[in-house]
Scaffold this active site. Sequence first.
Site, PDB file in Angstrom:
ATOM      1  N   HIS A 218     -12.576  -0.632  -8.196  1.00 26.58           N
ATOM      2  CA  HIS A 218     -13.824   0.159  -8.215  1.00 26.58           C
ATOM      3  C   HIS A 218     -13.575   1.622  -7.830  1.00 26.58           C
ATOM      4  CE1 HIS A 218     -15.369  -0.265  -3.749  1.00 26.58           C
ATOM      5  NE2 HIS A 218     -14.080   0.028  -3.797  1.00 26.58           N
TER       6      HIS A 218
ATOM      7  N   ASP B 295       0.880  -1.186   0.000  1.00 24.80           N
ATOM      8  CA  ASP B 295       0.000   0.000   0.000  1.00 24.80           C
ATOM      9  C   ASP B 295       0.906   1.222   0.000  1.00 24.80           C
ATOM     10  OD1 ASP B 295      -2.230   1.953   0.628  1.00 24.80           O
ATOM     11  OD2 ASP B 295      -3.345   0.100   0.906  1.00 24.80           O
TER      12      ASP B 295
HETATM   13  C1  LIG Z   1     -10.898   1.029  -0.854  1.00 23.97           C
HETATM   14  S1  LIG Z   1      -9.382   0.719  -0.112  1.00 23.97           S
HETATM   15  C2  LIG Z   1      -9.331  -1.049  -0.114  1.00 23.97           C
HETATM   16  C3  LIG Z   1      -8.355  -1.583   0.880  1.00 23.97           C
HETATM   17  C4  LIG Z   1      -8.298  -3.097   1.005  1.00 23.97           C
HETATM   18  N1  LIG Z   1      -7.912  -3.742  -0.215  1.00 23.97           N
HETATM   19  C5  LIG Z   1      -9.624  -3.609   1.502  1.00 23.97           C
HETATM   20  O1  LIG Z   1     -10.337  -4.270   0.749  1.00 23.97           O
HETATM   21  O2  LIG Z   1      -9.983  -3.339   2.642  1.00 23.97           O
HETATM   22  C6  LIG Z   1      -8.213   1.137  -1.381  1.00 23.97           C
HETATM   23  C7  LIG Z   1      -6.777   1.050  -0.922  1.00 23.97           C
HETATM   24  O3  LIG Z   1      -5.955   1.488  -2.029  1.00 23.97           O
HETATM   25  C8  LIG Z   1      -4.869   2.209  -1.490  1.00 23.97           C
HETATM   26  N2  LIG Z   1      -4.299   3.072  -2.551  1.00 23.97           N
HETATM   27  C9  LIG Z   1      -4.828   4.192  -3.096  1.00 23.97           C
HETATM   28  N3  LIG Z   1      -4.009   4.678  -4.032  1.00 23.97           N
HETATM   29  C10 LIG Z   1      -2.953   3.852  -4.098  1.00 23.97           C
HETATM   30  C11 LIG Z   1      -1.778   3.805  -4.898  1.00 23.97           C
HETATM   31  N4  LIG Z   1      -1.559   4.736  -5.835  1.00 23.97           N
HETATM   32  N5  LIG Z   1      -0.915   2.790  -4.709  1.00 23.97           N
HETATM   33  C12 LIG Z   1      -1.141   1.846  -3.759  1.00 23.97           C
HETATM   34  N6  LIG Z   1      -2.229   1.816  -2.969  1.00 23.97           N
HETATM   35  C13 LIG Z   1      -3.133   2.808  -3.130  1.00 23.97           C
HETATM   36  C14 LIG Z   1      -5.489   2.983  -0.355  1.00 23.97           C
HETATM   37  O4  LIG Z   1      -4.510   3.458   0.542  1.00 23.97           O
HETATM   38  C15 LIG Z   1      -6.439   1.952   0.237  1.00 23.97           C
HETATM   39  O5  LIG Z   1      -5.803   1.195   1.244  1.00 23.97           O
END
Ligand SMILES: C[S@@+](CC[C@H](N)C(=O)[O-])C[C@H]1O[C@@H](n2cnc3c(N)ncnc32)[C@H](O)[C@@H]1O
Length: 429
Positions: A335, A294
């Site tokens: 999504h 992440d």
């Molecule tokens: C909606 S959350 C889902 C988290 C996890 N997979 C779950 O199902 O609980 C989206 C995740 O994507 C991460 N994220 C957003 N932009 C990102 C990036 N450019 N690279 C890596 N992670 C990212 C956020 O920090 C967050 O933890």
Amino acid sequence: MAVTNGNANGTVNGHGPSNGATVPEVNPPIDIGIALRPCDSDAVPEILKNISSFGKSPSLDNDNARLGLLAKARDLVRALETPRETMIKHCWAQPGCYTAITSCYNLGVFSVLANDGGSSKRVTEIASTLKTNPEVLAMGYIKETGVDEYAPTNFTKSLTIPIIGDGYPCLAGGAHESCSKFPEYMAKNNYATPTDVAAGPYQYAFNTTMNMFEYMQTHQPLGTQFNHHMGGYSQGRPSWMDAGFYPIEERLIGAVGGSDDTATLVDVGGSLGHDIAKFNKKYPNAPGRLILQDLPVVINAIQELDPKIKRMTHDFLTEQPVKGARAYYMHSVLHDWPDHVCTNILKQLAGAMKPGFSKILINENIIPDRDADWQATALDMMMITLFSSKERTKSDWYRLLEAPEVGLKIVGIWSVDNGVESLIECELK
Ligand SMILES: C[S@@+](CC[C@H](N)C(=O)[O-])C[C@H]1O[C@@H](n2cnc3c(N)ncnc32)[C@H](O)[C@@H]1O
């Protein structure tokens, strides 16, 4: 009289769409009487019959029975309410209730209520513990046990658990402004579907170019609260890791050798690691490595994670550093992004995959063509307002994942009941 954006004279008064458009006239006009009678009286007998088919004491341990009964109970409320009552519920009760819960949560009212096994407490006692003078608002979520005396319910007790309660302040502070401003944004943009991740409804509402993740993580404690909220979102729902959902032994871990250094599962955008920790707990003897990726601000906030799971900071919009993993897993990640950004994320993964061995596992909603679950449609609205994105139907997923520039093919989709996220397995084409 024409129904316009504004007053009875037909002039726009600033409360309707700000692009100056006129809402079309209804012909013949709808009579007010309809708004004061039940929304769907005709449906009531059938719904009651359905409810009675569950018996006098249905087994609430059976989740399918519980959810079926709950859906019918919601149908009954919708049918019995008058349109006016539904309007008041949406416009006053729901935002009012949300606001009251968030304020009480921030103040610590629910923690105080849950103390001493949830014994009844007088308002003066709660106020003195919190060194404040709160007006406690009850909308059926706390028990009124006497005059100015309250006790918690299981709902308010649960709010004291951060993965349940933190969604309230986090969305109130870092998301809902985008919902309030969405109609204004859409009118200004002639109702074009938002797809711009740097100038969409969220950026309009928060006057920023940051996306929601960046905004929340730079406006703490919103980011920490969001990470907790993600931990709570899928609690208690069927998971692809449960027996009988996806054949994990056969399709995932069986091909990884015992002394293998291969990454068995890379959880891309895995937040604080709740999913990969669950996998580790369910399959403690799975061969190979487990990796959680992440953004740095999220990885650095992890307080507890089995050392067997490697923590890695990685921006998924850039080259994937773990090559040839058995599976790259993304849950509720795609999504959050419109198709053109998803294409980039997927290409970074495809570039790291080993042909004939690596897979991508996508854990997301597949919106059915009819009768979509309310949680998925609610999420769809959140996706468009917060991320200029959307929940996807099966054909949306095929179009996105099998686009020639992505280079993937879907080899299987595993689903259980409507309302539960599916698992989509992809390989290189
Ligand atoms: C909606 S959350 C889902 C988290 C996890 N997979 C779950 O199902 O609980 C989206 C995740 O994507 C991460 N994220 C957003 N932009 C990102 C990036 N450019 N690279 C890596 N992670 C990212 C956020 O920090 C967050 O933890």
